[in-house]
Design an enzyme around this catalytic site. Structure first.
Site, PDB file in Angstrom:
ATOM      1  N   GLY A  10       0.796  -1.225   0.000  1.00 34.56           N
ATOM      2  CA  GLY A  10       0.000   0.000   0.000  1.00 34.56           C
ATOM      3  C   GLY A  10       0.825   1.270   0.000  1.00 34.56           C
ATOM      4  N   SER A  11       2.084   1.162   0.348  1.00 33.26           N
ATOM      5  CA  SER A  11       2.964   2.325   0.476  1.00 33.26           C
ATOM      6  C   SER A  11       3.396   2.861  -0.884  1.00 33.26           C
ATOM      7  CB  SER A  11       4.200   1.936   1.291  1.00 33.26           C
ATOM      8  OG  SER A  11       5.285   2.782   1.041  1.00 33.26           O
ATOM      9  N   ALA A  12       3.192   4.154  -1.102  1.00 32.38           N
ATOM     10  CA  ALA A  12       3.621   4.775  -2.362  1.00 32.38           C
ATOM     11  C   ALA A  12       5.136   4.663  -2.563  1.00 32.38           C
ATOM     12  CB  ALA A  12       3.168   6.234  -2.419  1.00 32.38           C
ATOM     13  N   ARG A  15       5.917   1.183  -3.668  1.00 40.53           N
ATOM     14  CA  ARG A  15       5.482   0.949  -5.044  1.00 40.53           C
ATOM     15  C   ARG A  15       6.408   1.613  -6.046  1.00 40.53           C
ATOM     16  NH1 ARG A  15       0.997   3.613  -5.246  1.00 40.53           N
ATOM     17  NH2 ARG A  15       0.349   3.800  -3.072  1.00 40.53           N
TER      18      ARG A  15
END
Length: 216
Positions: A10-12, A15
């Site tokens: 979920g972490s930008a 990603r």
């Protein structure tokens, strides 16, 4: 051997590393790290990364954290596509500038506006929203008259920024006021290697967590 990546999808920033690895063509050994369970506070992880944050990589004994540093390392160490992170000093400086802008302004202001609401139950702060909107005005101006964040070709700057912008988009930040950002993000979604496989599922996980924590 594959590079170990300690991450949460979920972490930008996590990603961004996943997307950079896809673009560079390097294999990652994904190690999902449950922060809620304190896996990042285990002695073996703190030994690897005293700051105990994700993303963190372990490349055959070489440990590195901070997503933008990891992205540039992957391009320098393994990249054959020079356009991702140009060797020309001026072109590289522009890429670096956009990466630092993402870290210190765009993503930082997103976090300052949304995270107190998500994790602390605070009300939305209008002053912080205005600062976030200002950051997007800057990005919109950066993109004026050019296809990509740092010029005419896709670079690591686009990878990092797309991770951040898509996260803001999914929780309802209004991008429609920024025509250049909107068209650029659309291009990123269709062009960045692995976007649909790597970034989109993580974005959806972030939205699910946002909705749950804010009881939407």
């Amino acid at each position: 051997m594959p590079i170990d990546l300690y991450y949460i999808p979920g972490s930008a920033p996590c990603r961004a590393v996943l997307l950079a690895a896809k673009a560079v063509g390097v294999e990652l050994n994904l190690k999902l790290t449950d922060l809620m369970a304190g896996e990042h506070l285990k002695p073996e992880f703190i030994k690897l990364n005293p700051q105990h944050c994700v993303p963190t990589i372990d490349d055959n004994g070489f440990a590195l954290w901070e997503s933008r540093a990891i992205c540039t390392y992957l391009a320098n160490q393994y990249g054959g596509n020079e356009s991702l992170y140009p060797k020309d000093p001026k072109k590289r400086a522009v890429v670096d500038s956009r990466l630092y802008f993402d870290q210190g302004t765009l993503y930082q202001r997103f976090a300052e506006y949304y995270y107190p609401v998500m994790f602390g139950g605070a009300p939305f702060d209008e002053a912080k929203l205005k600062k976030l909107e200002e950051a997007y005005e800057y990005l919109d101006k950066f993109l004026d008259g050019q296809d990509w964040a740092a010029g005419s070709e896709m670079t690591l700057a686009d990878i990092s920024l797309a991770s951040s912008v898509s996260t803001a988009e999914v929780v309802g930040f209004d991008l429609s006021k920024y025509a250049n950002v909107t068209s650029w993000l659309k291009k990123c979604k269709s062009t960045l290697p692995g976007y649909g496989d790597v970034n989109q599922p993580g974005v959806e996980m972030f939205k699910e967590m946002f909705d749950k924590l804010t009881k939407k």
